[in-house]
Design a protein around this motif. Structure first.
Motif, PDB file in Angstrom:
ATOM      1  N   SER A   1      57.966  57.485  33.400  1.00  0.00           N
ATOM      2  CA  SER A   1      58.846  56.560  33.252  1.00  0.00           C
ATOM      3  C   SER A   1      60.029  57.072  32.680  1.00  0.00           C
ATOM      4  O   SER A   1      61.005  56.168  32.554  1.00  0.00           O
ATOM      5  CB  SER A   1      58.381  55.376  32.538  1.00  0.00           C
ATOM      6  N   THR A   2      59.940  58.343  32.131  1.00  0.00           N
ATOM      7  CA  THR A   2      61.249  58.753  31.613  1.00  0.00           C
ATOM      8  C   THR A   2      62.126  59.471  32.508  1.00  0.00           C
ATOM      9  O   THR A   2      63.327  59.742  32.026  1.00  0.00           O
ATOM     10  CB  THR A   2      60.760  59.830  30.357  1.00  0.00           C
TER      11      THR A   2
ATOM     12  N   PRO B   1      63.261  58.205  35.788  1.00  0.00           N
ATOM     13  CA  PRO B   1      63.265  57.232  37.012  1.00  0.00           C
ATOM     14  C   PRO B   1      63.936  57.699  38.221  1.00  0.00           C
ATOM     15  O   PRO B   1      63.524  57.140  39.309  1.00  0.00           O
ATOM     16  CB  PRO B   1      64.276  56.340  36.341  1.00  0.00           C
TER      17      PRO B   1
ATOM     18  N   HIS C   1      69.270  62.100  34.457  1.00  0.00           N
ATOM     19  CA  HIS C   1      69.006  60.418  33.937  1.00  0.00           C
ATOM     20  C   HIS C   1      67.694  60.363  33.278  1.00  0.00           C
ATOM     21  O   HIS C   1      67.551  59.267  33.193  1.00  0.00           O
ATOM     22  CB  HIS C   1      69.341  59.547  34.976  1.00  0.00           C
ATOM     23  N   SER C   2      66.954  61.487  32.460  1.00  0.00           N
ATOM     24  CA  SER C   2      66.134  61.156  31.862  1.00  0.00           C
ATOM     25  C   SER C   2      66.462  60.534  30.704  1.00  0.00           C
ATOM     26  O   SER C   2      67.389  60.549  30.076  1.00  0.00           O
ATOM     27  CB  SER C   2      65.355  62.405  31.456  1.00  0.00           C
ATOM     28  N   ARG C   3      65.548  59.416  30.186  1.00  0.00           N
ATOM     29  CA  ARG C   3      65.609  58.857  28.715  1.00  0.00           C
ATOM     30  C   ARG C   3      64.261  58.133  28.185  1.00  0.00           C
ATOM     31  O   ARG C   3      63.374  57.967  29.205  1.00  0.00           O
ATOM     32  CB  ARG C   3      66.595  57.595  29.032  1.00  0.00           C
ATOM     33  N   ILE C   4      63.980  57.920  27.151  1.00  0.00           N
ATOM     34  CA  ILE C   4      63.058  57.118  26.621  1.00  0.00           C
ATOM     35  C   ILE C   4      63.248  55.822  26.890  1.00  0.00           C
ATOM     36  O   ILE C   4      64.285  55.270  26.435  1.00  0.00           O
ATOM     37  CB  ILE C   4      62.939  57.546  24.810  1.00  0.00           C
ATOM     38  N   PRO C   5      62.430  55.204  27.702  1.00  0.00           N
ATOM     39  CA  PRO C   5      62.611  53.662  27.876  1.00  0.00           C
ATOM     40  C   PRO C   5      62.570  52.766  26.583  1.00  0.00           C
ATOM     41  O   PRO C   5      61.963  53.148  25.771  1.00  0.00           O
ATOM     42  CB  PRO C   5      61.384  53.454  28.848  1.00  0.00           C
ATOM     43  N   HIS C   6      63.213  51.875  26.733  1.00  0.00           N
ATOM     44  CA  HIS C   6      63.606  50.857  25.719  1.00  0.00           C
ATOM     45  C   HIS C   6      62.234  50.274  25.240  1.00  0.00           C
ATOM     46  O   HIS C   6      61.511  49.831  26.023  1.00  0.00           O
ATOM     47  CB  HIS C   6      64.366  49.860  25.966  1.00  0.00           C
TER      48      HIS C   6
ATOM     49  N   LEU D   1      59.663  51.961  24.336  1.00  0.00           N
ATOM     50  CA  LEU D   1      58.361  52.684  24.507  1.00  0.00           C
ATOM     51  C   LEU D   1      57.729  53.088  23.280  1.00  0.00           C
ATOM     52  O   LEU D   1      56.538  53.050  23.201  1.00  0.00           O
ATOM     53  CB  LEU D   1      58.720  53.955  25.429  1.00  0.00           C
TER      54      LEU D   1
ATOM     55  N   HIS E   1      54.171  45.240  32.889  1.00  0.00           N
ATOM     56  CA  HIS E   1      54.776  46.356  33.041  1.00  0.00           C
ATOM     57  C   HIS E   1      54.724  47.042  31.569  1.00  0.00           C
ATOM     58  O   HIS E   1      55.048  48.356  31.484  1.00  0.00           O
ATOM     59  CB  HIS E   1      56.403  46.171  33.220  1.00  0.00           C
TER      60      HIS E   1
ATOM     61  N   SER F   1      63.533  62.992  22.585  1.00  0.00           N
ATOM     62  CA  SER F   1      64.279  63.528  23.564  1.00  0.00           C
ATOM     63  C   SER F   1      64.685  64.930  23.589  1.00  0.00           C
ATOM     64  O   SER F   1      64.874  65.675  22.354  1.00  0.00           O
ATOM     65  CB  SER F   1      65.518  62.921  23.781  1.00  0.00           C
TER      66      SER F   1
END
Length: 218
Positions: free
Chosen positions: A128-129, A131, A157-162, A164, A180, A202
């Motif tokens: 999920s990090t 996408p 565009h890796s990121r820690i989902p809001h 999470l 979800h 990150s």
């Protein structure tokens, strides 16, 4: 430490069922579409396309169900252990995708099922990090009692989902969950049941997830 938010057992079961259904509904729907093409088409090329679609979708649905059986299900009697080799097989089947490449570095040993469930669920969290796809490297160190997991996901565009980190800690923002959000919340439940702490950070080009016994810093 017990999280303040508590989810009713029936709601947990219902949301997990919704999650599993979400994972398999697309390949099952593709199988149905392929069968309809076989019934309605006389063009050999279309029949060949339909057969390929059915075969691919059947493998996909089977892989997702096998993964869910271990990651979300009982996968054996209470107190059972699971072979990490079996965990690798279901992980590769689940993640098999042209957008995500999995590297697995783990000894072949039996491990308590909650720790294996945690490892598999952390793999889902890691995807999920990234996408837009990339690579996931999973490393298991130590033995069954002292196991530590390090999962690094890298990609554009890796990121820690809001939300999470809050979900993993058992404290969903707003105090509500949906199908979800249930997977990372459930991952946190499994981590605490396995006596492990989970940390997410990150890094350059990606996200690192660490899990370790609660007596040690993750």
């Amino acid at each position: 430490m017990t999280a303040g938010f508590q989810l009713d057992a029936l709601d947990l079961a219902a949301l997990l069922c919704s999650r599993v259904c979400h994972d398999v509904i697309n390949p099952v729907g593709a199988i149905v579409n392929g069968l309809e093409v076989l019934e309605d088409e006389n063009d050999p090329s279309m029949k060949s396309f339909a057969l390929d679609l059915i075969k691919k979708s059947s493998r996909n649905a089977s892989a997702r169900l096998q993964f869910a059986r271990i990651a979300f299900g009982a996968a054996g009697s209470a107190g059972a252990s699971i072979d990490l080799g079996d965990a690798e097989n279901v992980a590769r089947g689940f993640i098999h995708d042209e957008k995500v490449a999995l590297t697995w570095e783990a000894p072949r040993l039996l491990m308590p099922k909650n720790k294996v469930k945690l490892l598999l669920n952390l793999l889902v969290v890691s995807t999920s990090t990234i996408p837009r796809g990339g690579s996931v490297n999973a490393v298991v160190a130590g033995d069954a009692d002292t196991a530590r997991f390090e999962i690094v996901a890298t990609g554009n565009h890796s990121r820690i989902p809001h939300g999470l980190i809050a979900l993993l800690a058992g404290e969903p923002e707003g105090g509500t969950l949906d199908s979800h959000a249930i997977q990372p919340y459930y991952t946190g439940l499994v981590a605490r049941a396995a006596g492990m702490s989970v940390g997410v950070e990150s890094i350059e080009g990606g996200v690192k997830i660490l899990a370790a016994p609660q007596t040690a810093a993750p």
